[in-house]
Design a protein around this motif. Structure first.
Motif, PDB file in Angstrom:
ATOM      1  N   HIS A 142       0.788  -1.278   0.011  1.00 30.36           N
ATOM      2  CA  HIS A 142       0.146  -0.144  -0.018  1.00 30.36           C
ATOM      3  C   HIS A 142       0.720   1.396   0.061  1.00 30.36           C
ATOM      4  N   LEU A 143       1.945   1.384   0.694  1.00 27.81           N
ATOM      5  CA  LEU A 143       2.956   2.401   0.843  1.00 27.81           C
ATOM      6  C   LEU A 143       3.488   2.659  -0.462  1.00 27.81           C
ATOM      7  N   ARG A 144       3.910   1.639  -1.219  1.00 25.74           N
ATOM      8  CA  ARG A 144       4.360   1.829  -2.720  1.00 25.74           C
ATOM      9  C   ARG A 144       3.291   2.555  -3.604  1.00 25.74           C
ATOM     10  N   ALA A 145       2.117   1.898  -3.331  1.00 31.25           N
ATOM     11  CA  ALA A 145       0.964   2.577  -4.362  1.00 31.25           C
ATOM     12  C   ALA A 145       0.751   4.017  -3.900  1.00 31.25           C
ATOM     13  N   GLU A 146       0.787   4.501  -2.610  1.00 31.77           N
ATOM     14  CA  GLU A 146       0.384   5.531  -2.429  1.00 31.77           C
ATOM     15  C   GLU A 146       1.679   6.690  -2.472  1.00 31.77           C
ATOM     16  N   GLY A 147       2.858   6.161  -2.191  1.00 31.80           N
ATOM     17  CA  GLY A 147       4.099   6.750  -2.781  1.00 31.80           C
ATOM     18  C   GLY A 147       4.227   7.283  -4.104  1.00 31.80           C
ATOM     19  N   ALA A 148       3.829   6.499  -4.996  1.00 30.94           N
ATOM     20  CA  ALA A 148       3.691   6.752  -6.439  1.00 30.94           C
ATOM     21  C   ALA A 148       2.672   7.799  -6.794  1.00 30.94           C
ATOM     22  N   LYS A 149       1.727   8.223  -6.012  1.00 34.94           N
ATOM     23  CA  LYS A 149       0.958   9.051  -6.385  1.00 34.94           C
ATOM     24  C   LYS A 149       1.553  10.548  -6.146  1.00 34.94           C
TER      25      LYS A 149
END
Length: 330
Positions: A183-190
């Motif tokens: 989830h952190l990777r997904a949110e960080g990508a934003k």
């Protein structure tokens, strides 16, 4: 009707009354058994356990009066946790509260009939505890403590506007940490933030895992991972020595030297689980009680910053961050 027959009926009536009274007293003397366990004792999990008992009491199930609460910790040992699960089942628990993912996994493996309420489980679907949050079915429901990653990253970027690379120290054997990483990777990508992972399967491997990140990341994130949190001070020390800010997924870590976090009030997490447990003790089926994500149901998140840590890690805390802080350390 003869005097003998009247006397006999009176004796039968008195015996029935006595037996009924005895049964009532016996029921009162045998409160339902609520058994609670956690894989390890750290402050937020102790707070969760205390919150469970408070939540039960709020709904009329008071320990020592209406229920008997029994509590055991596995002291970080998976085999011990499995033994505790078997003990709870063998002792005839009326309801089990499982705090943390490995604890809940051990309990659900031990029984498919005793109601289970989990608490402080990051991703109960990935952990294969439930298939869905709404009316999960089976004998289990509970409260997820998934971190509010969007709010956390927003705070980290407010403190470090040039944050582009975030290190992540974790135990890859924990489903909760794997879920957080995903989830952190997904949110960080934003936000244009990339995440670099460093695996620490045991507490002894936390130091080398952290040192591997030095020079390649702008900051380090310590998730709510029992393996890494147990060695948090060593991560903080490396952050201070190398002037790399250390953020955390749980606010208690800020008291121990992390720079900042946005997180949950774990007493409230426990209370939510306790209220679920009370509903089940009152007759609801666990599979009919919706599981919830704590930060989506709580009105306010807790923001904690550490002035002393900021100075030691070479960071200037913006005034706007200090104003929004629920609590400031140092």
């Amino acid at each position: 009707m003869s005097e003998f027959m009247v006397d006999a009926r009176m004796r039968v009536g008195l015996m029935a009354w006595a037996l009924t009274g005895f049964a009532g007293r016996a029921a009162q003397a045998a409160p339902k058994r609520v058994m609670i366990s956690t894989i390890v004792e750290v402050p937020q999990l102790i707070e969760t356990k205390d919150g469970v008992i408070q939540g039960l009491a709020e709904r009329g199930f008071v320990d020592g009066r209406d229920i008997k609460v029994e509590y055991l910790t596995a002291n970080g040992n998976a085999s011990t946790q499995q033994q505790i699960a078997r003990k709870f089942v063998g002792d005839g628990a009326d309801l089990i509260v499982a705090i943390t993912t490995p604890t809940a996994q051990a309990m659900i493996s031990a029984t498919s009939s005793i109601p289970i309420v989990f608490a402080a489980v990051t991703d109960p679907i990935k952990a294969k505890l439930i298939a869905r949050f709404n009316a999960p079915g089976g004998n289990i429901t509970g409260v997820s403590d998934a971190p509010p990653l969007t709010a956390q990253l927003a705070l980290f970027r407010e403190i470090l506007p040039n944050l582009k690379k975030l290190g992540f120290v974790y135990n890859p054997g924990l489903d909760s940490s794997n879920a957080t990483l995903e989830h952190l990777r997904a949110e960080g990508a934003k936000l244009g933030v990339t995440v670099t992972e460093a695996a620490a399967p045991t507490t002894n491997e936390v130091i080398p895992a952290t040192r591997k990140l030095v020079g390649s990341v702008d900051a380090i994130y310590v998730p709510n991972d029992t393996t890494v949190v147990a060695a948090l001070e060593t991560v903080v020390k490396i952050g201070q020595e190398t002037r790399i800010p250390v953020f955390a997924g749980e606010t208690r870590a800020v008291d121990r030297g992390a720079l900042a976090s946005v997180g949950l009030d774990y007493v409230e997490v426990g209370k939510a689980a306790g209220r679920m447990a009370a509903a089940i003790l009152g007759g609801a089926k666990p599979g009919d009680v919706d599981a919830v994500v704590a930060y989506q149901t709580m009105p306010n998140l807790v923001v904690v910053v550490n002035r002393r840590a900021a100075q030691a890690m070479g960071v200037t805390l913006p005034e706007a961050v200090l104003r929004k802080a629920t609590r400031t350390v140092g």
